[in-house]
Design a protein around this motif. Sequence first.
Motif, PDB file in Angstrom:
ATOM      1  N   LYS A 208     -34.594   4.320 -23.812  1.00  0.00           N
ATOM      2  CA  LYS A 208     -33.555   4.710 -24.764  1.00  0.00           C
ATOM      3  C   LYS A 208     -33.776   4.053 -26.119  1.00  0.00           C
ATOM      4  CE  LYS A 208     -30.436   6.904 -23.894  1.00  0.00           C
ATOM      5  NZ  LYS A 208     -30.254   8.362 -23.983  1.00  0.00           N
ATOM      6  N   GLN A 209     -34.182   2.779 -26.109  1.00  0.00           N
ATOM      7  CA  GLN A 209     -34.422   2.059 -27.360  1.00  0.00           C
ATOM      8  C   GLN A 209     -35.568   2.680 -28.142  1.00  0.00           C
ATOM      9  OE1 GLN A 209     -35.556  -2.035 -26.788  1.00  0.00           O
ATOM     10  NE2 GLN A 209     -35.101  -2.611 -28.900  1.00  0.00           N
ATOM     11  N   TYR A 210     -36.627   3.051 -27.446  1.00  0.00           N
ATOM     12  CA  TYR A 210     -37.775   3.651 -28.121  1.00  0.00           C
ATOM     13  C   TYR A 210     -37.428   5.028 -28.677  1.00  0.00           C
ATOM     14  CZ  TYR A 210     -42.408   5.682 -28.819  1.00  0.00           C
ATOM     15  OH  TYR A 210     -43.508   6.297 -29.375  1.00  0.00           O
ATOM     16  N   THR A 216     -38.009   4.494 -36.917  1.00  0.00           N
ATOM     17  CA  THR A 216     -37.914   3.166 -37.524  1.00  0.00           C
ATOM     18  C   THR A 216     -39.197   2.375 -37.298  1.00  0.00           C
ATOM     19  OG1 THR A 216     -35.532   3.147 -37.158  1.00  0.00           O
ATOM     20  CG2 THR A 216     -36.590   1.022 -37.536  1.00  0.00           C
ATOM     21  N   LEU A 217     -39.757   2.471 -36.101  1.00  0.00           N
ATOM     22  CA  LEU A 217     -41.001   1.768 -35.803  1.00  0.00           C
ATOM     23  C   LEU A 217     -42.141   2.279 -36.684  1.00  0.00           C
ATOM     24  CD1 LEU A 217     -42.495  -0.279 -34.047  1.00  0.00           C
ATOM     25  CD2 LEU A 217     -42.828   1.504 -32.331  1.00  0.00           C
ATOM     26  N   LEU A 313     -42.270  -3.663 -27.796  1.00  0.00           N
ATOM     27  CA  LEU A 313     -42.149  -3.853 -26.356  1.00  0.00           C
ATOM     28  C   LEU A 313     -41.593  -2.591 -25.686  1.00  0.00           C
ATOM     29  CD1 LEU A 313     -40.717  -7.488 -26.243  1.00  0.00           C
ATOM     30  CD2 LEU A 313     -43.049  -6.761 -25.752  1.00  0.00           C
ATOM     31  N   ALA A 314     -40.620  -1.963 -26.332  1.00  0.00           N
ATOM     32  CA  ALA A 314     -40.061  -0.729 -25.791  1.00  0.00           C
ATOM     33  C   ALA A 314     -41.114   0.379 -25.776  1.00  0.00           C
ATOM     34  CB  ALA A 314     -38.852  -0.296 -26.618  1.00  0.00           C
ATOM     35  N   GLU A 315     -41.893   0.466 -26.845  1.00  0.00           N
ATOM     36  CA  GLU A 315     -42.946   1.478 -26.925  1.00  0.00           C
ATOM     37  C   GLU A 315     -43.992   1.258 -25.840  1.00  0.00           C
ATOM     38  OE1 GLU A 315     -45.680   3.211 -30.509  1.00  0.00           O
ATOM     39  OE2 GLU A 315     -45.890   1.074 -30.059  1.00  0.00           O
TER      40      GLU A 315
END
Length: 357
Positions: A208-210, A216-217, A313-315
Amino acid sequence: MAKKRWGGLAVAGAFLLTKGKVILALLKFSKFGGTLISFGVSLLFYAQVFGVWFGVGLLYLLFIHEMGHLLAAKRLGFKTGPAIFVPFMGAVIGIKDTFRTPKQEAILAYGGPLAGLVSLIPLAIGYAVTGNDFWLVIFHLGALLNLFNLLPVSPLDGGRILAGLPIIVWVAGLAALIAYGLTNFSLILLLIAFFGGSAVWKRYKFAKQYEANRSTLMLYRAARERVLLAKAEQERANAEVALAPEVEEEQTVESTYDPIAWSLRLDLQDLRQASPEEARQEADDLLRYQYDAANDYDALLRRIDQRIEPLRLAEESVQYHQMPKKQQTITLLAYLALGAILFIAFEYSKGYLPTPS
């Protein structure tokens, strides 16, 4: 009888504390010292509770299972530690390398139950030749232990084998484990469910975060590349000034205009304009960071890296669990085939188990 068994355990413990010190010292310097010591300690505990021969049979199953993991790790080129037995918890092989793909994790995890299946063959032969129920009981236990390990729940082997499949597989396995653990109350099962739930939540949270911060990343990474370029330009400019001949003080004119910093600001503004709406707030923050840091590009890079790290880390979590469709199919078929054979062995042997007198 129970007092006699625990008395034997106390005697064995006293031996290890006195006469056994020499043996322990020799084993400590052996490559397999930890394995042999933990094997002996586990056997002492199992022997007191279940009897010596049942303890030997259980440790045989655990040892072959872990050797399957060890051989799979060696095939992958991973560095490993010795097998360590933990009474009433099983055994573990230390893996000193990190999985780079879910395929590697699946191969290593698959090696344990596959070796566990192979370990049933000598037991079947022993029962066929002798007719002794001991061989059948250990056979049935081996089928059960390896079948249980195939539950699709992390950190069990089944969850690791299917780590590259959609998260719904883990959710289904976790639900089944919790349901069974509650209806047949077991602290060990609920503990495994706790760790499995933590793994599911962590994977879901990262996904969900990614998904919410992918733009944004990309913004932060593009900005970081531009800041690195500005830093290199500043370092070249400083080197040129250091090598230039000294100029008398009255000929110098101070100026607040910094062409490198100004060029960077314009580029960051362009990045903001090109960014989707959900990344505009972060782009505005970048412009404020750049203004506050002036030409301290290291400070600006640190701020950007702090924002990138949790998104990175999420990616990595999302990308790690994305196994190609063909590999998913092969992995699932291999998993189901091994599970089916173990289930047949478990059910077949159950029909021949001796009935308690």
